[in-house]
Design an enzyme around this catalytic site. Structure first.
Site, PDB file in Angstrom:
ATOM      1  N   ARG A  56      57.434  61.508  57.840  1.00  0.00           N
ATOM      2  CA  ARG A  56      57.253  62.210  59.158  1.00  0.00           C
ATOM      3  C   ARG A  56      58.457  63.263  59.579  1.00  0.00           C
ATOM      4  NH1 ARG A  56      58.123  59.961  64.861  1.00  0.00           N
ATOM      5  NH2 ARG A  56      56.829  61.403  66.190  1.00  0.00           N
ATOM      6  N   HIS A  60      58.167  67.112  60.647  1.00  0.00           N
ATOM      7  CA  HIS A  60      58.456  67.782  61.647  1.00  0.00           C
ATOM      8  C   HIS A  60      59.699  68.485  61.701  1.00  0.00           C
ATOM      9  CE1 HIS A  60      56.878  64.406  64.817  1.00  0.00           C
ATOM     10  NE2 HIS A  60      56.118  64.716  63.992  1.00  0.00           N
ATOM     11  N   VAL A  64      59.199  73.168  63.003  1.00  0.00           N
ATOM     12  CA  VAL A  64      59.829  73.770  63.830  1.00  0.00           C
ATOM     13  C   VAL A  64      61.082  74.530  63.075  1.00  0.00           C
ATOM     14  CG1 VAL A  64      61.418  73.447  65.718  1.00  0.00           C
ATOM     15  CG2 VAL A  64      59.565  71.723  65.470  1.00  0.00           C
ATOM     16  N   ASP A  68      63.921  73.526  57.456  1.00  0.00           N
ATOM     17  CA  ASP A  68      65.441  73.956  57.214  1.00  0.00           C
ATOM     18  C   ASP A  68      66.486  73.021  57.712  1.00  0.00           C
ATOM     19  OD1 ASP A  68      64.898  73.851  59.884  1.00  0.00           O
ATOM     20  OD2 ASP A  68      66.027  75.739  60.302  1.00  0.00           O
ATOM     21  N   GLU A  82      66.498  69.444  68.327  1.00  0.00           N
ATOM     22  CA  GLU A  82      65.073  68.884  67.946  1.00  0.00           C
ATOM     23  C   GLU A  82      64.749  67.297  68.116  1.00  0.00           C
ATOM     24  OE1 GLU A  82      63.837  70.502  64.170  1.00  0.00           O
ATOM     25  OE2 GLU A  82      64.648  72.407  64.647  1.00  0.00           O
ATOM     26  N   ASN A  88      59.909  63.620  69.162  1.00  0.00           N
ATOM     27  CA  ASN A  88      60.844  63.054  68.177  1.00  0.00           C
ATOM     28  C   ASN A  88      61.735  61.993  68.940  1.00  0.00           C
ATOM     29  OD1 ASN A  88      60.089  64.899  65.987  1.00  0.00           O
ATOM     30  ND2 ASN A  88      61.647  66.264  66.603  1.00  0.00           N
ATOM     31  N   HIS A 186      48.893  59.344  57.767  1.00  0.00           N
ATOM     32  CA  HIS A 186      48.970  58.302  58.583  1.00  0.00           C
ATOM     33  C   HIS A 186      48.345  56.836  58.106  1.00  0.00           C
ATOM     34  CE1 HIS A 186      49.169  61.028  62.264  1.00  0.00           C
ATOM     35  NE2 HIS A 186      49.986  60.944  61.714  1.00  0.00           N
TER      36      HIS A 186
END
Ligand code: HEM
Length: 322
Positions: A56, A60, A64, A68, A82, A88, A186
């Site tokens: 996950r 995530h 965004v 990176d 973040e 998060n 999931h």
């Protein structure tokens, strides 16, 4: 003019993809992949939840500012990062495994292996350790220097309908087919009750619970996520994604067909003929899902990556270089 610009864009984007390479650290840090795998294994044997956590976290990260490693950057007094954005905050798992791998890699070959790559490898290793198929990870990502909580708005939400969820993926260059395959992730892990309790209590003026949720499953979920005296569910309460939360297989799709998708964004896959037929295919054919999932993960792991001289190789994954 338009044709020239388009041709340039295609050349540039294919270059970005071409710059990531399988076996990227073959000469510069030959033990990189095995060190990362060992650290994922060590963390997994202490807590199996690390595997879903890392998968996950990679997703995530990629949604965004691209893959990176920006999700790993800690907030500072001047910057909410973040990791503290709404999707998060308090729910990420696996930072320690990444930090341990990074510490060993810095001993082995200083300043060479990016945190973004460590996370991409760790996500693959997490699927393998959960019994899923592996894939070769194209690498050579560089680490970003910016991480902003507000930008986590790009991450899809559990209450999204099919259009909303699909749009979040197409915005990142991923197709609806990629999304359906990726959502099979999931099959492992857990969720906090607060991520879906809207489906259990006060759902709408006409229905106290979500009518698209299997009523027996709803009873079970309500037992696991009871409301306290203040009417709210315990923010720390969690449930397993399904009955085999440590095994990466196609059971997610079987659940969705039985109206046992945990989130609105899972159940919504049955609302269009195309996505429903893919869910049926995957529910019938585990191998097909494993193959498509691996391909979609390779694609997701290349979203908006930094390569060449862009960004940096962070020395500590949790802090940008001075
Ligand atoms: C529409 C897209 C998606 C939505 C709305 C969504 C939403 C969520 C939510 C709300 C949770 C529970 C977090 C918590 O409360 O602790 C979760 C967990 C998880 N998600 Fe997703 N997700 C999506 C797509 C994906 C994708 C594409 C992947 C990976 C490829 C993924 C992998 C996971 C994993 C492995 C967990 C379990 C995490 C753990 O056990 O710590 N999800 N997701």
């Amino acid at each position: 003019m338009f044709t020239i610009v388009l041709a340039l864009v295609l050349v540039l984007s294919s270059q970005t993809e071409a710059q990531l390479q399988v076996n990227f650290y073959r000469n510069t840090c030959p033990k990189a992949e095995s060190i990362i795998r060992q650290e994922v294994q060590r963390a997994f044997f202490r807590d199996t939840g690390i595997a879903p956590g890392l998968v996950r976290m990679h997703f995530h990260d990629c949604f965004v500012r691209g893959c990176d490693g920006s999700i790993l950057i800690k907030s500072t007094p001047g910057n909410s990062a973040e990791e503290d954005g709404p999707p998060n905050a308090g729910t990420l798992r696996g930072f320690e495994a990444i930090e341990n791998a990074k510490a060993r890699l810095e001993q082995e070959c200083r300043g060479v292996v990016s945190c973004a790559d460590i996370l991409a490898y760790a996500a693959r290793d997490s699927i393998v350790i959960s019994g899923g198929l592996g894939w070769d990870v194209p690498a050579g990502r560089r680490d970003g220097r910016i991480s902003r909580a507000a930008e986590t708005i790009d991450i899809p939400a559990p209450f999204n309908n099919l259009d909303e969820a699909t749009r979040a993926f197409t915005k990142k260059g991923l197709s609806s087919d990629d999304m359906v395959a990726l959502l099979g992730a999931h099959t492992i892990g857990r969720s906090h009750c607060t991520s879906f309790s809207n489906r259990l209590y006060n759902f709408s003026p006409t229905n106290s619970q979500d009518p698209t949720l299997d009523p027996l499953y709803a009873i079970q979920l309500k037992q696991q996520c009871p409301r306290g005296p203040n009417g709210n569910v315990d923010p720390n309460a969690v449930v397993s994604m399904n009955i085999s939360p440590t095994i990466s297989e196609n059971s997610y799709y079987v659940d969705v067909l039985k109206n046992r998708g945990l989130f609105t964004s899972d159940q919504t896959l049955t609302t269009s003929p195309d996505t429903l037929s893919e869910v049926r295919d995957y529910a019938r054919n585990n191998i097909k899902w494993q193959v498509d999932f691996s391909e979609a993960m390779i694609k997701m792991s290349q979203v908006e990556v930094l390569t060449g001289n862009a960004g940096e190789i962070r020395l500590n994954c949790r802090v940008i270089n001075p």
